[in-house]
Motif scaffolding. Structure first.
Motif, PDB file in Angstrom:
ATOM      1  N   GLU A   1       0.823  -1.215   0.000  1.00  0.00           N
ATOM      2  CA  GLU A   1       0.000   0.000   0.000  1.00  0.00           C
ATOM      3  C   GLU A   1       0.856   1.264   0.000  1.00  0.00           C
TER       4      GLU A   1
ATOM      5  N   ILE B   1       1.569   2.050  -3.512  1.00  0.00           N
ATOM      6  CA  ILE B   1       0.426   2.673  -4.186  1.00  0.00           C
ATOM      7  C   ILE B   1       0.358   4.161  -3.873  1.00  0.00           C
TER       8      ILE B   1
ATOM      9  N   THR C   1      -3.302  -4.425  -9.647  1.00  0.00           N
ATOM     10  CA  THR C   1      -4.049  -3.671  -8.636  1.00  0.00           C
ATOM     11  C   THR C   1      -3.738  -2.185  -8.756  1.00  0.00           C
TER      12      THR C   1
ATOM     13  N   VAL D   1      -6.320   0.907  -9.747  1.00  0.00           N
ATOM     14  CA  VAL D   1      -6.504   2.080  -8.896  1.00  0.00           C
ATOM     15  C   VAL D   1      -6.205   3.356  -9.679  1.00  0.00           C
TER      16      VAL D   1
ATOM     17  N   ARG E   1     -13.810  -2.219   3.482  1.00  0.00           N
ATOM     18  CA  ARG E   1     -13.059  -3.462   3.269  1.00  0.00           C
ATOM     19  C   ARG E   1     -13.222  -4.413   4.441  1.00  0.00           C
TER      20      ARG E   1
ATOM     21  N   LYS F   1     -10.422  -5.509  -2.906  1.00  0.00           N
ATOM     22  CA  LYS F   1      -9.140  -4.847  -2.677  1.00  0.00           C
ATOM     23  C   LYS F   1      -8.980  -3.628  -3.576  1.00  0.00           C
TER      24      LYS F   1
ATOM     25  N   HIS G   1      -8.865   0.127  -2.257  1.00  0.00           N
ATOM     26  CA  HIS G   1      -7.528   0.727  -2.343  1.00  0.00           C
ATOM     27  C   HIS G   1      -7.554   2.095  -3.017  1.00  0.00           C
TER      28      HIS G   1
ATOM     29  N   TYR H   1      -6.282   4.761  -0.837  1.00  0.00           N
ATOM     30  CA  TYR H   1      -4.865   5.109  -0.772  1.00  0.00           C
ATOM     31  C   TYR H   1      -4.507   6.156  -1.829  1.00  0.00           C
TER      32      TYR H   1
ATOM     33  N   PHE I   1      -3.146  -1.457   7.948  1.00  0.00           N
ATOM     34  CA  PHE I   1      -3.551  -0.712   6.764  1.00  0.00           C
ATOM     35  C   PHE I   1      -3.443   0.797   6.910  1.00  0.00           C
TER      36      PHE I   1
END
Length: 377
Positions: free
Chosen positions: A59, A62, A147, A151, A179, A204, A208, A211, A273
């Motif tokens: 994460e 990201i 992923t 995003v 989530r 997810k 996400h 983020y 997270f």
């Protein structure tokens, strides 16, 4: 202070994220578990190391990637189609290469651990390769690239948080609440169902986006840094980080006692997270300080280290198959050998023009100019 030095804190985060994922994967047992076959005392050291390494998880990648993307769009605005086309080349072309590579390479470990024929049979099935392409499950770390790309598709939503940073903080918390609730609903009911992997990936990706929103909020604050006293917020943020580490430690304690990962422990979930966002802000709040230039030099290899380290981690686990070493002995063996060998491979690939693009360096196929997949790691 020059722009290059201002971004040195980001380089430090990229390097930290790449190394932490290598350490994280080395701290699990060969089956990906929590060393359940060993006494509790033998689990302490590897699980404590894992707790620290897990603070900088994918994460964080990201957040870094979306921060850099949104920053570049602030400096050089592009249309949605052009932006997505460029990001698809930077992310999906290396993803395709490594998906094929790891799909085949995994046969080596499979045959050494006795499930080679089953693995080979799976590779002859169309749905296996569809899973590789859509879910990124050719190897345990390959999910990151699709992923991230998914995003990135939502980046126009994130721009609102640049102007209103508070929106990014609310969005991240809301997405994590969603989530937690969706995971709690779907996993107990559909754990053994064939479509559960796809459901988990959709959950997810959709959550996400939070983020990306916090990355946009961070960018909004960074662009206003001349009017803000960012370093004065470092100690309060560090205090918050220390509380999250305490929560992470309680989750580790539960894993230590049970020998199983504590996926259903709410405090551990929130600590895991939220910590990537907190780490990002801790570095950003000191972004105007002078950072050692070695971070910027080494950070360009972080993406390659992330992509390539499972190659040598597999070889380590083959070498340790009948080992009598303690868990921490095995972990340290894997970390040292994997880090040294991966670093050598990445350095070599970076010097080969027609392969450097596979680790985010050099010229991508079909592009006229050399580009670096800097945001991806």
């Amino acid at each position: 202070m020059g722009d290059a030095n201002r971004m040195a804190w980001l380089d430090c985060l990229r390097l930290l994220a790449g190394l932490s994922m290598l350490v994280l994967h080395c701290t699990a047992d060969p089956q990906g578990g929590a060393w359940a076959d060993f006494p509790v005392a033998d689990r302490i050291a590897p699980l404590a190391l894992r707790t620290l390494a897990y603070a900088a998880r994918t994460e964080l990648f990201i957040i870094i990637s979306l921060f850099l993307l949104l920053l570049s769009l602030e400096n050089r605005p592009h249309g949605y189609r052009q932006t997505i086309a460029e990001q698809s080349r930077r992310l999906l072309i290396p993803f395709a290469f490594w998906s094929v590579f790891f799909g085949i390479f995994s046969l080596i470990k499979a045959y050494h651990f006795g499930y080679g024929p089953a693995k080979l049979a799976a590779l002859s099935e169309v749905h296996t390769w569809v899973g590789f392409a859509l879910l990124g499950n050719s190897k345990y770390h390959m999910h990151f690239l699709p992923t991230l790309f998914a995003v990135v598709l939502a980046y126009p939503l994130m721009k609102k948080a640049i102007a209103a940073p508070w929106l990014g903080f609310i969005a991240l918390v809301f997405c994590l609440v969603v989530r937690w609730q969706l995971d709690g609903f779907f996993y107990p009911r559909f754990w053994d169902e064939p479509g559960m992997r796809a459901i988990a990936r959709l959950i997810k990706i959709s959550t996400h986006v939070g983020y990306g929103m916090i990355a946009a909020a961070a960018l909004g604050i960074w662009l206003r840094r001349d009017a803000l006293d960012l370093p004065s917020w470092f100690l309060p943020m560090a205090y918050f980080a220390s509380l999250l580490l305490v929560l992470k430690a309680t989750g580790t304690w539960i894993t230590l006692e049970s020998g199983r990962w504590s996926h259903n422990y709410a405090p551990g979930f929130w600590a895991d997270f939220l910590m990537p966002a907190v780490l990002f802000f801790l570095a950003m709040l000191l972004g105007e300080r002078r950072w050692p230039p070695v971070f910027s030099h080494l950070a360009k290899y972080a993406f390659g280290i992330y992509l390539c380290h499972p190659i040598f981690l597999d070889f380590c686990e083959i070498l340790l198959m009948d080992s009598t070493l303690s868990p921490i002995g095995q972990v340290l063996f894997k970390i040292v050998l994997t880090l040294v060998a991966t670093s050598a491979l990445v350095a070599a690939l970076s010097r080969i023009p027609f392969l450097a693009w596979t680790i985010g360096l050099g010229r991508l196929p079909g592009l006229a100019k050399p580009v670096q997949t800097k945001g991806a790691a």
